[in-house]
Design a protein around this motif. Structure first.
Motif, PDB file in Angstrom:
ATOM      1  N   LEU A 151       4.226 -14.598   3.741  1.00  0.00           N
ATOM      2  CA  LEU A 151       4.738 -15.621   4.678  1.00  0.00           C
ATOM      3  C   LEU A 151       6.138 -15.857   4.797  1.00  0.00           C
ATOM      4  CD1 LEU A 151       2.463 -18.576   2.806  1.00  0.00           C
ATOM      5  CD2 LEU A 151       2.239 -17.644   5.054  1.00  0.00           C
ATOM      6  N   ASN A 152       6.992 -15.615   3.983  1.00  0.00           N
ATOM      7  CA  ASN A 152       8.322 -15.374   4.144  1.00  0.00           C
ATOM      8  C   ASN A 152       8.747 -14.364   5.062  1.00  0.00           C
ATOM      9  OD1 ASN A 152       8.880 -17.525   2.226  1.00  0.00           O
ATOM     10  ND2 ASN A 152       9.510 -16.115   0.706  1.00  0.00           N
ATOM     11  N   GLU A 153       8.056 -13.187   5.196  1.00  0.00           N
ATOM     12  CA  GLU A 153       8.116 -12.196   6.203  1.00  0.00           C
ATOM     13  C   GLU A 153       7.531 -12.255   7.484  1.00  0.00           C
ATOM     14  OE1 GLU A 153       7.043  -8.773   3.888  1.00  0.00           O
ATOM     15  OE2 GLU A 153       8.319  -9.016   2.876  1.00  0.00           O
ATOM     16  N   GLY A 154       6.810 -13.581   7.600  1.00  0.00           N
ATOM     17  CA  GLY A 154       6.321 -13.891   8.976  1.00  0.00           C
ATOM     18  C   GLY A 154       4.853 -13.271   9.190  1.00  0.00           C
ATOM     19  N   ASN A 155       4.246 -12.785   7.942  1.00  0.00           N
ATOM     20  CA  ASN A 155       2.894 -12.127   8.062  1.00  0.00           C
ATOM     21  C   ASN A 155       1.677 -13.082   7.797  1.00  0.00           C
ATOM     22  OD1 ASN A 155       4.143  -9.677   8.989  1.00  0.00           O
ATOM     23  ND2 ASN A 155       4.488  -9.142   6.941  1.00  0.00           N
ATOM     24  N   ALA A 156       1.320 -13.939   8.547  1.00  0.00           N
ATOM     25  CA  ALA A 156       0.315 -14.898   8.116  1.00  0.00           C
ATOM     26  C   ALA A 156      -0.794 -14.383   7.885  1.00  0.00           C
ATOM     27  CB  ALA A 156       0.727 -16.314   9.248  1.00  0.00           C
ATOM     28  N   ASP A 157      -1.110 -13.558   8.724  1.00  0.00           N
ATOM     29  CA  ASP A 157      -2.541 -12.903   8.703  1.00  0.00           C
ATOM     30  C   ASP A 157      -2.542 -12.338   7.305  1.00  0.00           C
ATOM     31  OD1 ASP A 157      -3.154 -13.489  11.274  1.00  0.00           O
ATOM     32  OD2 ASP A 157      -2.745 -11.798  12.284  1.00  0.00           O
ATOM     33  N   ILE A 158      -1.643 -11.225   7.080  1.00  0.00           N
ATOM     34  CA  ILE A 158      -1.965 -10.601   5.641  1.00  0.00           C
ATOM     35  C   ILE A 158      -1.891 -12.023   4.460  1.00  0.00           C
ATOM     36  CG2 ILE A 158      -0.288  -9.464   3.905  1.00  0.00           C
ATOM     37  CD1 ILE A 158       0.692  -7.974   6.321  1.00  0.00           C
ATOM     38  N   ALA A 159      -1.134 -13.064   4.606  1.00  0.00           N
ATOM     39  CA  ALA A 159      -1.219 -14.190   3.581  1.00  0.00           C
ATOM     40  C   ALA A 159      -2.505 -14.526   3.643  1.00  0.00           C
ATOM     41  CB  ALA A 159      -0.134 -14.984   3.921  1.00  0.00           C
ATOM     42  N   GLN A 160      -3.077 -14.795   4.901  1.00  0.00           N
ATOM     43  CA  GLN A 160      -4.508 -15.393   4.961  1.00  0.00           C
ATOM     44  C   GLN A 160      -5.485 -14.405   4.042  1.00  0.00           C
ATOM     45  OE1 GLN A 160      -5.087 -18.470   6.529  1.00  0.00           O
ATOM     46  NE2 GLN A 160      -6.879 -18.381   5.713  1.00  0.00           N
ATOM     47  N   GLN A 161      -5.470 -13.128   4.372  1.00  0.00           N
ATOM     48  CA  GLN A 161      -6.486 -12.244   3.817  1.00  0.00           C
ATOM     49  C   GLN A 161      -6.077 -12.164   2.166  1.00  0.00           C
ATOM     50  OE1 GLN A 161      -5.266  -8.516   5.708  1.00  0.00           O
ATOM     51  NE2 GLN A 161      -5.996  -8.980   7.427  1.00  0.00           N
ATOM     52  N   ASN A 162      -4.809 -12.289   1.695  1.00  0.00           N
ATOM     53  CA  ASN A 162      -4.497 -12.317   0.359  1.00  0.00           C
ATOM     54  C   ASN A 162      -5.088 -13.521  -0.396  1.00  0.00           C
ATOM     55  OD1 ASN A 162      -3.504 -10.006   0.474  1.00  0.00           O
ATOM     56  ND2 ASN A 162      -1.370 -10.578   0.274  1.00  0.00           N
ATOM     57  N   SER A 163      -5.200 -14.796   0.401  1.00  0.00           N
ATOM     58  CA  SER A 163      -5.480 -16.104  -0.206  1.00  0.00           C
ATOM     59  C   SER A 163      -6.988 -16.208  -0.270  1.00  0.00           C
ATOM     60  CB  SER A 163      -5.001 -17.165   0.717  1.00  0.00           C
ATOM     61  OG  SER A 163      -5.612 -17.070   1.936  1.00  0.00           O
ATOM     62  N   ALA A 164      -7.695 -15.098   0.426  1.00  0.00           N
ATOM     63  CA  ALA A 164      -9.255 -15.189   0.144  1.00  0.00           C
ATOM     64  C   ALA A 164      -9.709 -15.140  -1.290  1.00  0.00           C
ATOM     65  CB  ALA A 164      -9.932 -14.158   0.923  1.00  0.00           C
ATOM     66  N   SER A 165      -8.787 -14.687  -2.013  1.00  0.00           N
ATOM     67  CA  SER A 165      -9.058 -14.705  -3.647  1.00  0.00           C
ATOM     68  C   SER A 165      -8.523 -15.258  -4.535  1.00  0.00           C
ATOM     69  CB  SER A 165      -9.154 -13.194  -4.141  1.00  0.00           C
ATOM     70  OG  SER A 165      -7.848 -12.639  -4.046  1.00  0.00           O
ATOM     71  N   ILE A 166      -7.725 -16.242  -4.063  1.00  0.00           N
ATOM     72  CA  ILE A 166      -7.160 -17.197  -4.795  1.00  0.00           C
ATOM     73  C   ILE A 166      -8.003 -18.276  -5.483  1.00  0.00           C
ATOM     74  CG2 ILE A 166      -6.587 -19.221  -3.223  1.00  0.00           C
ATOM     75  CD1 ILE A 166      -3.512 -18.804  -4.207  1.00  0.00           C
ATOM     76  N   ASP A 167      -9.161 -18.703  -5.144  1.00  0.00           N
ATOM     77  CA  ASP A 167     -10.015 -19.565  -6.040  1.00  0.00           C
ATOM     78  C   ASP A 167     -10.423 -18.757  -7.116  1.00  0.00           C
ATOM     79  OD1 ASP A 167      -9.581 -21.673  -3.979  1.00  0.00           O
ATOM     80  OD2 ASP A 167     -11.036 -21.253  -3.002  1.00  0.00           O
ATOM     81  N   GLN A 168     -10.847 -17.396  -7.013  1.00  0.00           N
ATOM     82  CA  GLN A 168     -11.357 -16.678  -8.021  1.00  0.00           C
ATOM     83  C   GLN A 168     -10.088 -16.290  -9.043  1.00  0.00           C
ATOM     84  OE1 GLN A 168     -12.664 -13.456  -5.313  1.00  0.00           O
ATOM     85  NE2 GLN A 168     -15.077 -13.840  -6.071  1.00  0.00           N
ATOM     86  N   GLN A 169      -9.208 -16.185  -8.646  1.00  0.00           N
ATOM     87  CA  GLN A 169      -8.248 -15.825  -9.554  1.00  0.00           C
ATOM     88  C   GLN A 169      -7.534 -17.008 -10.221  1.00  0.00           C
ATOM     89  OE1 GLN A 169      -6.078 -13.448 -10.680  1.00  0.00           O
ATOM     90  NE2 GLN A 169      -7.302 -11.747  -9.534  1.00  0.00           N
ATOM     91  N   VAL A 170      -7.687 -18.252  -9.701  1.00  0.00           N
ATOM     92  CA  VAL A 170      -7.335 -19.495 -10.357  1.00  0.00           C
ATOM     93  C   VAL A 170      -8.354 -19.710 -11.361  1.00  0.00           C
ATOM     94  CG1 VAL A 170      -6.940 -21.756 -10.382  1.00  0.00           C
ATOM     95  CG2 VAL A 170      -6.007 -20.621  -8.734  1.00  0.00           C
ATOM     96  N   SER A 171      -9.747 -19.655 -11.101  1.00  0.00           N
ATOM     97  CA  SER A 171     -10.833 -19.976 -12.035  1.00  0.00           C
ATOM     98  C   SER A 171     -11.033 -19.064 -13.086  1.00  0.00           C
ATOM     99  CB  SER A 171     -12.073 -20.325 -11.358  1.00  0.00           C
ATOM    100  OG  SER A 171     -12.425 -19.165 -10.369  1.00  0.00           O
ATOM    101  N   GLY A 172     -10.812 -17.582 -12.634  1.00  0.00           N
ATOM    102  CA  GLY A 172     -10.870 -16.578 -13.789  1.00  0.00           C
ATOM    103  C   GLY A 172      -9.826 -16.681 -14.730  1.00  0.00           C
TER     104      GLY A 172
END
Length: 114
Positions: free
Chosen positions: A81-102
């Motif tokens: 996000l800080n580098e302006g790569n919103a698409d990459i951030a969106q892709q990386n965020s796809a597993s955030i719920d699994q990471q949090v719950s795990g």
């Protein structure tokens, strides 16, 4: 499949530092993981600056309490996000719920053995 990595030495350090307050603080921290992960999702695409701030907080909190893989994921989202790569951030965020719950599950299991 998402790999969840916990740094037990970080947990032991926080337990030693916080003493009697460790259990309550760990519980609060797990709630914060969930809140911050939701805030990243909620702001991604509409307010990327806020999403980056929440990812930064999640990164720091997770690192302090040994949730290493969650911290690394949050860092990758923040940096994208800080580098302006919103698409990459969106892709990386796809597993955030699994990471949090795990991570929460593994932290609670670790604490249950104390």
């Amino acid at each position: 499949m998402t790999t969840i990595t916990i740094d037990e030495s970080a947990l032991e350090g926080m337990e030693s530092l916080l003493g009697d307050q460790f259990a309550d603080t760990l519980s609060f921290c797990c709630s914060e993981f969930q809140r911050l992960g939701s805030e990243v999702h909620a702001n991604l695409g509409s307010d990327n600056e806020a999403a980056a701030r929440h990812a930064h907080s999640l990164k720091s909190n997770a690192a302090q309490f040994g949730a290493q893989s969650l911290s690394e994921l949050a860092q990758s989202i923040e940096h994208a996000l800080n580098e302006g790569n919103a698409d990459i951030a969106q892709q990386n965020s796809a597993s955030i719920d699994q990471q949090v719950s795990g991570s929460v599950e593994k932290l609670q299991a670790w604490f249950a053995t104390r």
